[in-house]
Write a protein that holds these residues in place. Sequence first.
Motif, short mmCIF file in Angstrom:
data_model
loop_
_atom_site.label_atom_id
_atom_site.label_comp_id
_atom_site.label_asym_id
_atom_site.label_seq_id
_atom_site.Cartn_x
_atom_site.Cartn_y
_atom_site.Cartn_z
N ALA A 105 54.29 26.55 62.42
CA ALA A 105 53.56 25.78 63.42
C ALA A 105 53.57 24.30 63.08
CB ALA A 105 52.12 26.30 63.52
N ARG A 106 53.37 23.99 61.81
CA ARG A 106 53.42 22.58 61.40
C ARG A 106 54.78 21.98 61.63
NH1 ARG A 106 52.00 22.42 55.46
NH2 ARG A 106 52.65 20.23 55.75
N LEU A 107 55.82 22.78 61.29
CA LEU A 107 57.19 22.28 61.48
C LEU A 107 57.47 22.02 62.95
CD1 LEU A 107 59.93 21.66 60.23
CD2 LEU A 107 60.52 24.08 60.47
N ALA A 108 57.07 22.94 63.84
CA ALA A 108 57.27 22.75 65.28
C ALA A 108 56.49 21.56 65.79
CB ALA A 108 56.86 24.02 66.02
N ASP B 104 55.58 18.90 64.09
CA ASP B 104 56.20 17.64 63.66
C ASP B 104 57.47 17.34 64.45
OD1 ASP B 104 54.18 17.30 61.88
OD2 ASP B 104 55.30 18.02 60.12
N LYS B 105 58.24 18.37 64.82
CA LYS B 105 59.46 18.14 65.61
C LYS B 105 59.11 17.62 67.00
CE LYS B 105 62.63 21.38 63.40
NZ LYS B 105 63.48 22.58 63.58
N ILE B 106 58.07 18.19 67.57
CA ILE B 106 57.64 17.71 68.89
C ILE B 106 57.18 16.27 68.81
CG2 ILE B 106 55.89 18.05 70.68
CD1 ILE B 106 56.05 21.05 70.10
N LYS B 107 56.42 15.99 67.72
CA LYS B 107 55.96 14.60 67.56
C LYS B 107 57.14 13.65 67.46
CE LYS B 107 51.46 15.23 65.30
NZ LYS B 107 50.69 14.93 64.08
N ASP B 108 58.12 14.05 66.67
CA ASP B 108 59.29 13.19 66.52
C ASP B 108 60.02 13.00 67.85
OD1 ASP B 108 58.71 12.93 63.86
OD2 ASP B 108 60.10 14.51 63.19
N LYS B 109 60.15 14.07 68.61
CA LYS B 109 60.90 14.00 69.86
C LYS B 109 60.22 13.10 70.87
CE LYS B 109 62.93 16.87 73.46
NZ LYS B 109 63.20 18.25 73.93
N TYR B 110 58.90 13.19 70.92
CA TYR B 110 58.19 12.43 71.94
C TYR B 110 57.49 11.20 71.40
CZ TYR B 110 59.08 16.45 74.91
OH TYR B 110 59.68 17.42 75.62
N GLY B 111 57.74 10.93 70.13
CA GLY B 111 57.18 9.71 69.55
C GLY B 111 55.69 9.71 69.45
N ILE B 112 55.13 10.91 69.22
CA ILE B 112 53.68 11.01 69.08
C ILE B 112 53.31 10.72 67.63
CG2 ILE B 112 51.70 12.54 69.27
CD1 ILE B 112 53.26 14.11 71.36
N GLU B 113 52.42 9.81 67.44
CA GLU B 113 52.00 9.42 66.09
C GLU B 113 50.68 10.10 65.73
OE1 GLU B 113 51.81 5.25 65.97
OE2 GLU B 113 53.98 4.96 66.21
N GLY B 114 50.43 10.11 64.43
CA GLY B 114 49.19 10.73 63.94
C GLY B 114 49.46 12.05 63.26
N GLU B 115 48.65 12.29 62.20
CA GLU B 115 48.86 13.51 61.43
C GLU B 115 47.76 14.54 61.66
OE1 GLU B 115 49.19 12.38 57.40
OE2 GLU B 115 51.05 11.26 57.65
N VAL C 92 49.24 18.47 70.26
CA VAL C 92 50.55 17.82 70.30
C VAL C 92 51.36 18.31 71.50
CG1 VAL C 92 52.77 17.63 69.13
CG2 VAL C 92 50.65 17.37 67.84
N VAL C 93 51.34 19.64 71.72
CA VAL C 93 52.07 20.20 72.86
C VAL C 93 51.52 19.63 74.17
CG1 VAL C 93 52.54 22.32 74.15
CG2 VAL C 93 52.74 22.28 71.66
#
Length: 740
Positions: A691-694, A696-707, A714-715
């Motif tokens: 879940a964390r990996l997915a 982070d990939k979504i964040k990277d794809k859509y440029g979503i920042e924040g941890e 995120v979705v």
Amino acid sequence: MARFLKIGLITLTVLLLLAVAAVVAVTQLVDPNDFKPQITEAAREQGNVDLRIEGDLGWTFWPSLGVSIGRTEVRPVGDDALLAAIDSAAVSVAVLPLLWGEVQMDGVTLAGLDADLVEDANGGNWESLGPASSDDAPQPEAAAAGNEPTGDELAIPVSIPSVSITDSRLRYRNTVDGTDIVVDQISLNATDVTLDAPFPVRAGLRYQDQADMRVVLDLDTVVSLNLDQSIYRLAPLDMTVELAGVTSKPIPVRVQGAVEAALDDDRASVRDLVLEVANMVARGSVEVSQLSARPLIAGALKTDSFDANALLEAIGETPIETARQDALSRISLEATLSGPENSAMIDPLVVRIDDSTVKGRAGVTDLDTTALSFDLSLDAITLDDYLPAESDSEEAMPAGVASNNESPEALLPPLSTEPLLPLDALRELSLDGVFKAGSISYDGITLSNLAMTSTASGGLLELSSFSAEGLEGDMRVSARLDARTDTPVITSKQTISGMQVQPLVQMAMDDDLFTGILDLDGTIEARGNSEKALFDSTVGTLDISLARGTVRGVNLHNTLVGGINDMLGTYKALSTLIPGQESGKLPAALSRDTEVVQLDARARLEDKVANIDNLNAELSDGTITGKGFLALRSEQFDLKLGMKSPRLTDNPYLKDQTWPLRCKGNLQGDAADWCRHDKDGFKAIGKSVAARLATDKIKDKYGIEGEGDTAEEVVKDAAEKKAREEVNKKLEEGLQKLFK
């Protein structure tokens, strides 16, 4: 003159003839049986006994003047129970010496003496003997006056040619404590009995008591009596004893030497002693002075080297089975009796057992309190030599390992509830002891420089200190047993520093499971006086540290790898996070063991369980933490562990992950079956990491920042952003169409 001499001789001859005639007349014309009533009455008045003379009284005249008596019985007045009886007795004196005023005993015989002594809560059946009243007893003044010597008194006899006692018996019974002792076949023969010179004596008897202990004794000696100085001597003395009822066969004992008692000097001694017990021979001498006060004992005793098993066989006992065939074949003792008054100390004492020697001092420091003391030193011994040889037969299943679906507890015998400690004896024990040993070896373990100090007084027993070196480290123990109450308390404290644990584990578990350097600090307490009570009440703490160790047959790294491979089978997307996945699975380590750099654990003992509250270990390829328990009796255990293995991967998603492992089973079982990964725990971790990996990939794809965003957030953000992009794209396309 000659005429007067002749008249004198004739007169003397006439007088002698008249005396002889008078004696003959008395012995032939007077029947002593006529005096039985007077004798019986005198016995009743002066002895308070019923004297029944059933046999005849008889005279003898030549060559001895004597009296004999037949069957005679004695009973306390008013009691029909027999107290004592004789079959016959006789006393005689030489006739001719009587003519000039001297008494020379010719012989004393006694046959068939039978005494039956009974004691109950009211006393003994012999205590009523004596004058019926104090008025009947002779007064001291009268007795003294009657005993004043006169010039007309016959000379006191100082020589008896023969004294004989045969076929006699004595029985003593105590109805209160159950004592029942019979001494029969009593015999004594002495010849030429005199106070002026030694005379030979031969005696014998047989003893038997309520415990069926039987003793047959035969004595052959020469007796010397010095009544003026109160010196009594038996020398030489030769006594044989057969002791039965203690061992399977009677124990033959022979004693030779010289015994002397000098009562005026308050001393007694045994010299030139030779003691033979079966095949064991001891020699020495003993002297005791201050008999009436606080005895002072001195002397020495030394045994020839003897074979203990041969001695056991001689008395019908089973020989001791030993791994070493010639063990216990060379045993000897050297003891010097010495010490202060009222003690029985052996100092020095030397005991040799084959190739081992014990030296020092031991004994009773106070004969009144039987206070024991010892200070002994052993050079070296290998205990394995004196244990039974290992059996070649098939070994039974280890205790605690269940079969046929049985629980481990069901296979264990119940703990005994019978009293374990002799509390009364422990309360009477007085002890002060020191023991040292150069080296003691057992089952491959050698302890050196061993030292122990122990004391006991009033029911409080203490092992003040115990220390030893071995296995490259040392140990120290102190313990205490408080038996002053009916619920004894045992406490102990143990410290082990820097010891190699491998030999200890092999000895305790008969398996090579652990290696390493062990440090341990522990305290234990138990209460009760039975096996069950002590086991059930045991409490304590153990702090354990193991360095540079190995757990044999258990590879926690491989257990972890197996769990990760199962997890990757479900979450294949995570395989990119772990290197070495070319074959689709992580490879297992070749070693079957787990290398331990440092392990620290703390355990609590209570309710028959060692609860491991915390366990922390640094391994060669990770770290573990955990807790669990070990059932002390069944040896079942269950450990829940968390393992980190940053060397497995440096990927940030996994390198700090704690992986759940479970180790459970029985210490007597196969170590390879102990540890498994927690499948549910690994699946939960895989799901979380995926879940964390997915996310982070979504964040990277859509440029979503924040941890801190959750996967759902995120979705949602990504969906909203994607929707806006679609709207903008459609607006752009519409505008382009509009301006064409």
